[in-house]
Write an enzyme that holds these catalytic residues in place. Structure first.
Site, PDB file in Angstrom:
ATOM      1  N   CYS A 134       0.830  -1.208   0.000  1.00  0.00           N
ATOM      2  CA  CYS A 134       0.000   0.000   0.000  1.00  0.00           C
ATOM      3  C   CYS A 134       0.865   1.258   0.000  1.00  0.00           C
ATOM      4  CB  CYS A 134      -0.926  -0.012   1.213  1.00  0.00           C
ATOM      5  SG  CYS A 134      -1.938   1.484   1.357  1.00  0.00           S
ATOM      6  N   CYS A 137      -0.308   4.089   2.295  1.00  0.00           N
ATOM      7  CA  CYS A 137      -0.007   3.841   3.715  1.00  0.00           C
ATOM      8  C   CYS A 137       1.481   4.063   4.002  1.00  0.00           C
ATOM      9  CB  CYS A 137      -0.348   2.406   4.112  1.00  0.00           C
ATOM     10  SG  CYS A 137      -1.879   1.773   3.432  1.00  0.00           S
ATOM     11  N   ASP A 138       2.342   3.532   3.161  1.00  0.00           N
ATOM     12  CA  ASP A 138       3.756   3.429   3.521  1.00  0.00           C
ATOM     13  C   ASP A 138       4.713   4.251   2.658  1.00  0.00           C
ATOM     14  OD1 ASP A 138       3.048   1.632   5.532  1.00  0.00           O
ATOM     15  OD2 ASP A 138       3.146  -0.083   4.180  1.00  0.00           O
TER      16      ASP A 138
END
Ligand code: NDP
Length: 313
Positions: A134, A137-138
């Site tokens: 993701c 997200c990261d």
């Protein structure tokens, strides 16, 4: 004799626990079935920096532990079993785990989706230590660094574009020349000077080093599937974007699903086609797939269930 709960929540990610918090605070006897991976996908991430309310960030496992305790505090019961079969043809609904039969007046499905993985031997070693599924997200952890994205669909193209705004370079690795992604996305990545294409290539092996006793990704050996040439690519982050699989096998033929297997919900609600059965989180959302949007829909599902129970009990 089956054990009865007013509300049964199937799945224990951010959607499931948030549904558990709201349903139990509404004074409904609620059980959350934690399933095969208690805590869901966040249990295999490290830092979560974009979940509102945690200024300094929080680890995925800590966040899930906190959500579980918050749900349990209001009376939602965590049951460490996996629902393996359901019968929604009559009420109360019937559900079977590997151990017991349960019944419920309302069911909230929050079984999530699983990122498809490459299943190369080195993937597990660097998972959460350079490898992620993701970019939203990261990606932030790789600001100014070299990264790679694996896949040739819209998600891979979107993630490559997103990462190009944060990272020094993005190598998009795709196993053939043609893209599954829409033409506009392909045009965009081809026009982006920060994105390099490694076409006809697959990951042969992820490579890394030890940092403070933990594995840390430094790149990958790519194999050109046409020439068999091995190419070394430097990358501190690798984003696998080869699709997701919604966890809906037990609902096939019981709940209306779309062609990819995601649960269809009605309009902006969490209603499924079966009255009294609601769905929230990634099992019905293939667009946003964020912990916070999953939690938001878990809240909606509990409110929908509470109002439906008021009208139908
Ligand atoms: P897709 O299934 O569309 O694409 C998966 C990609 O991964 C394909 O290119 C496939 O290659 C590749 N792949 C699959 N398995 C492997 C493997 N084992 N090794 C290497 N490569 C592999 O998934 P997406 O997540 O990209 O998209 C899912 C859906 O969501 C689609 O309908 C998409 O249009 C939609 N979506 C829409 C967006 C938007 O409109 N903004 C954004 C993101 C997604 P191959 O092509 O060779 O099969």
């Amino acid at each position: 004799m089956a054990t009865h709960h007013k509300v049964i929540v199937i799945g224990s990610g951010p959607a499931g626990f948030t549904a558990g918090i709201y349903a139990s605070r509404a004074n409904l006897d609620t059980a959350v079935f934690e399933g095969m991976q208690p805590g869901g996908q966040l249990m295999i991430t490290t830092e979560v920096e974009n979940y509102p309310g945690f200024e300094e960030g929080i680890t995925g496992p800590q966040l899930m532990d906190t959500l579980r305790k918050q749900a349990n505090r209001f009376g939602a019961k965590s049951i460490y079993e996996t629902i393996q079969k359901v019968d929604f043809s009559q009420r109360p609904f019937k559900l079977w785990s590997e151990k017991e039969e349960y019944t419920a007046d309302a069911v909230i499905i929050s079984t999530g989706a699983s990122a498809r993985l490459l299943n190369t031997p080195s993937e597990q070693k660097y998972w959460g230590r350079g490898i992620s599924a993701c970019a939203t997200c990261d990606g932030f952890f790789y600001r100014g660094k070299d990264v790679m994205v694996i896949g040739g669909g819209d998600t891979a193209c979107e993630e490559a574009n997103y990462l190009s705004n944060l990272c020094n370079s993005v190598t998009l690795v795709h196993r053939r020349q043609g893209f599954r992604a829409s033409q506009i996305m392909v045009d965009r990545i081809k026009a982006n000077p920060k994105i390099k294409l490694a076409l006809d290539c697959v990951v042969d092996e992820f490579v890394g080093e030890e940092v403070n006793g933990f594995p840390s990704l430094t790149g990958a050996k790519l194999k050109n599937v046409v020439t068999n040439e091995i190419i070394d690519v430097k990358a501190e982050g690798a984003f696998i974007a080869i699709g997701h699989k919604p966890n809906t096998d037990i609902f096939q033929g019981i709940i209306n699903l779309n062609e990819e297997g995601y649960i269809l919900t009605e309009g902006k609600s969490t209603y499924t086609n079966v009255p009294g059965v609601f769905a929230c989180g990634d099992v019905q959302d293939f667009t946003y797939r964020q912990a916070i949007s999953a939690a938001g829909s878990g809240c909606q599902a509990a409110i929908d269930a509470e109002r439906w129970l008021l009208m139908n009990s």
